[in-house]
Write an enzyme that holds these catalytic residues in place. Structure first.
Site, PDB file in Angstrom:
ATOM      1  N   GLY A   1      36.952  44.806  53.992  1.00 15.11           N
ATOM      2  CA  GLY A   1      37.485  43.486  53.723  1.00 15.11           C
ATOM      3  C   GLY A   1      37.427  42.637  54.970  1.00 15.11           C
TER       4      GLY A   1
ATOM      5  N   GLU B   1      17.064  29.702  45.605  1.00 13.86           N
ATOM      6  CA  GLU B   1      17.969  30.149  44.540  1.00 13.86           C
ATOM      7  C   GLU B   1      19.262  30.721  45.125  1.00 13.86           C
ATOM      8  OE1 GLU B   1      14.611  31.369  41.173  1.00 13.86           O
ATOM      9  OE2 GLU B   1      15.166  32.787  42.742  1.00 13.86           O
TER      10      GLU B   1
ATOM     11  N   GLU C   1      17.483  45.826  46.412  1.00 16.54           N
ATOM     12  CA  GLU C   1      18.149  45.456  47.658  1.00 16.54           C
ATOM     13  C   GLU C   1      19.572  44.987  47.391  1.00 16.54           C
ATOM     14  OE1 GLU C   1      14.335  43.921  50.321  1.00 16.54           O
ATOM     15  OE2 GLU C   1      15.246  42.545  48.871  1.00 16.54           O
TER      16      GLU C   1
ATOM     17  N   ASP D   1      49.607  36.228  45.999  1.00 11.35           N
ATOM     18  CA  ASP D   1      48.147  36.355  45.948  1.00 11.35           C
ATOM     19  C   ASP D   1      47.719  37.232  44.772  1.00 11.35           C
ATOM     20  OD1 ASP D   1      45.555  35.779  46.822  1.00 11.35           O
ATOM     21  OD2 ASP D   1      45.473  37.530  48.135  1.00 11.35           O
TER      22      ASP D   1
ATOM     23  N   LEU E   1      35.527  53.672  51.700  1.00 13.55           N
ATOM     24  CA  LEU E   1      35.680  53.225  50.312  1.00 13.55           C
ATOM     25  C   LEU E   1      35.363  51.750  50.148  1.00 13.55           C
ATOM     26  CD1 LEU E   1      39.001  55.070  49.364  1.00 13.55           C
ATOM     27  CD2 LEU E   1      36.717  55.559  48.475  1.00 13.55           C
TER      28      LEU E   1
END
Length: 563
Positions: free
Chosen positions: A93, A514, A481, A208, A90
């Protein structure tokens, strides 16, 4: 007020020495968890063997004997595979991966969050996981708090089986709706504050709160919004003060930077979320980390930009009172819920806040995902280097062979051997690895944290990160991409907005120049690393306040007192 768990005692001696490697647990000649034939429960890290060797001297367990089977690590993991079927990924992290999960008996759909032990680089990281599990187990059930079903552990990871949230992130849902009003923002804020009040009543400070930590349970319009992450949460008693710098920069309260705070910081963070909900950008923003920290300390709130002139006075009043820089006059969770704008949420203006707000929210959300993905590329896929050299450097600096270094020994030693390392970098290393704040680094933490910070901090990795996105090697990141990298399963339309901002010359693709400009704008992309962010903002805090210890005067604003 009930306390659901015991918080970490301050000043505890947590130093550990470098030790020999510990072989992973095996049974019958195979890994109990981690092999491909064990329903894809492999650890997510692809860190090199050298890094594995460094980290193998961690404690054998994180949760101890708290696995659901009652027999500790490996047995608990085997029990998990009997009870649950593990499915597709899913999300990922900094510390691991979350996969779909199904109860083998009832068929209930759940999620399994696997936290890789190799990613727990210090005892602080280990304690974060222990605390998260303890808090999620002990916090009374609430409709808007994700429920932890069970916790397991094996040689490679800690696995948390919990409710699955498949409805997407808070801001993604808002952006997808199109029609976005002050009334909708009030309803969201009421839910968030219900969660904060529930936590505070049960002695938990979240520490947090940010939009990414709120997910919808499912795709239905009336789906409940749930807080999903307690990784930085801590239990507290009334009047207790904390000094550990944690949290995400945009949402950090001024007293966190001043190293003297209590549960009031959650109200501040929720106030930042409310400001973003109403105008699409954070209230305290700058081009650098230090600029963000200074803006937070100044606490000036801009109500001039659109759409603030047409936002109701009640909404602006609530924002001001939640973002009060004095924690003792800031509203409590109960007072926020009693505020007229929240109490009468259905009476809040139902006029669209405008396409500009929705567009800003979309850009803010997608850009954060872009930067987080870049961090994961560095942390996951780039090889660890110079391990032996770093260990040798520690041994060279440790002239008295004590197994640890003070900050001054570190500074002087680096100068003596001719390493021209900037003071800020030395401070960052100490802040990241000095677990109990006593000014001492041990060998293991010096090695593992310096590797991590070196990898994360070095701009030499940006070309490699760029190449990760540039799948076809054209020298440009093309929109397909980017969609593949950032949103393989989600609403890919939102990715288009990145090009409106990042693609400066409007040629329909992102050049390296960029990309580099985007990565350096606003909050440093490396702050997606919890450990990097802690180190940076610890260093900034000491710099801003010149190592002055701050106290809170209950009769007035923050005042400073000498050590």
């Amino acid at each position: 007020m009930g306390n659901c768990c015991v918080s970490r005692p301050s000043g505890a001696d947590k130093r550990r020495r470098c030790g020999s490697s510990t072989a992973p647990h095996t049974r019958g000649g195979r890994r109990v968890i981690g092999a491909a034939n064990m329903r894809c429960l492999s650890t997510v890290s692809s860190v090199s063997d050298a890094a594995r060797a460094v980290m193998s001297n961690e404690p054998a367990t994180v949760l101890g004997n708290s696995g659901s089977s009652g027999n500790g690590g490996v047995m608990a993991a085997e029990e998990m595979l009997r009870r649950y079927e593990i499915g597709e990924e899913l999300g990922r992290g900094e510390f691991g991966v979350t996969r779909r999960c199904r109860d083998a008996v009832t068929g209930e759909r759940l999620a399994c969050k696997s936290i890789s032990k190799r990613k727990l680089r210090s005892s602080v990281d280990v304690e974060d996981v222990r605390r998260e599990v303890a808090i999620m187990r002990s916090l009374p059930a609430h409709a808007n708090v994700v429920r932890l079903r069970e916790a397991f552990e094996d040689a490679d990871a800690v696995h948390l089986v919990m409710e699955v949230c498949e409805g997407g992130e808070l801001f993604d849902r808002i952006v997808a709706r199109g029609h976005y009003t002050e009334r909708a923002a009030a309803a969201v804020m009421r839910t968030i504050m219900d969660v904060v009040q529930h936590c505070h009543k049960n002695g938990v400070m979240h520490r947090d709160l940010k939009p990414e930590n709120f997910l919808y349970a499912n795709a239905s319009e009336n789906s409940p919004l749930k807080v999903i992450d307690f990784g930085l949460s801590v239990c507290f008693k009334p009047g207790a003060r904390f000094n550990e710098i944690v949290g995400s920069p945009y949402y950090m309260a001024p007293e966190v930077l001043k190293r003297n705070y209590g549960q009031e910081i959650d109200i501040w963070s929720a106030g930042v979320i409310l400001y973003i909900l109403l105008c699409g950008v954070p209230p305290f923003w700058a081009e650098t980390d230090e600029g963000i920290a200074q803006a937070i300390i100044r606490s000036h709130i801009d109500f001039q930009r659109e759409p603030w002139p047409k936002v109701s006075d009640n909404a602006k009043d609530l924002v001001r009172r939640m973002l009060d820089p004095n924690p003792y006059t800031r509203l409590t969770a109960q007072q926020v819920l009693e505020h007229p704008w929240i109490q009468n949420a259905s009476a809040a203006p139902n006029i669209p806040l405008g396409e500009a707000v929705r567009s800003r929210l979309k850009q803010f959300t997608v850009m954060n995902k872009f930067k987080k993905k870049a961090l994961l590329v560095v942390a996951e896929y780039l090889p660890t280097e110079e391990l032996d050299a770093i260990r040798e450097l520690f041994n060279m600096l440790d002239t008295k062979k004590k197994g640890h270094l003070t900050l001054e020994e570190l500074r002087k030693g680096l100068q003596v051997i001719g390493h021209n390392i900037h003071d800020t970098d030395v401070d960052m290393l100490m802040e990241a690895a000095d677990i109990d704040g006593n000014g001492i680094l041990d060998c293991k933490e010096f090695v593992t944290v310096s590797i991590h910070l070196k990898k994360i901090r070095s701009d030499e990795h940006l070309p490699k990160v760029f190449s990760f996105f540039d799948k076809n090697g054209s020298g440009y990141i093309e929109i397909e991409e980017l969609k593949e990298a950032l949103s393989p399963r989600g609403d890919q339309k939102s990715i288009d907005d990145i090009f409106l901002d990042v693609d400066i010359d409007k040629d329909g693709k992102i050049s390296y120049e960029e990309f580099e400009l985007m990565m350096s704008a606003g909050m440093d992309w490396r702050n997606a690393s919890r450990q990097y962010s802690r180190a940076v903002y610890n260093t900034l805090s000491r710099k801003i306040f010149k190592e002055v210890s701050l106290k809170l005067d209950h009769s007035g604003p923050l005042v400073a007192a000498g050590k």
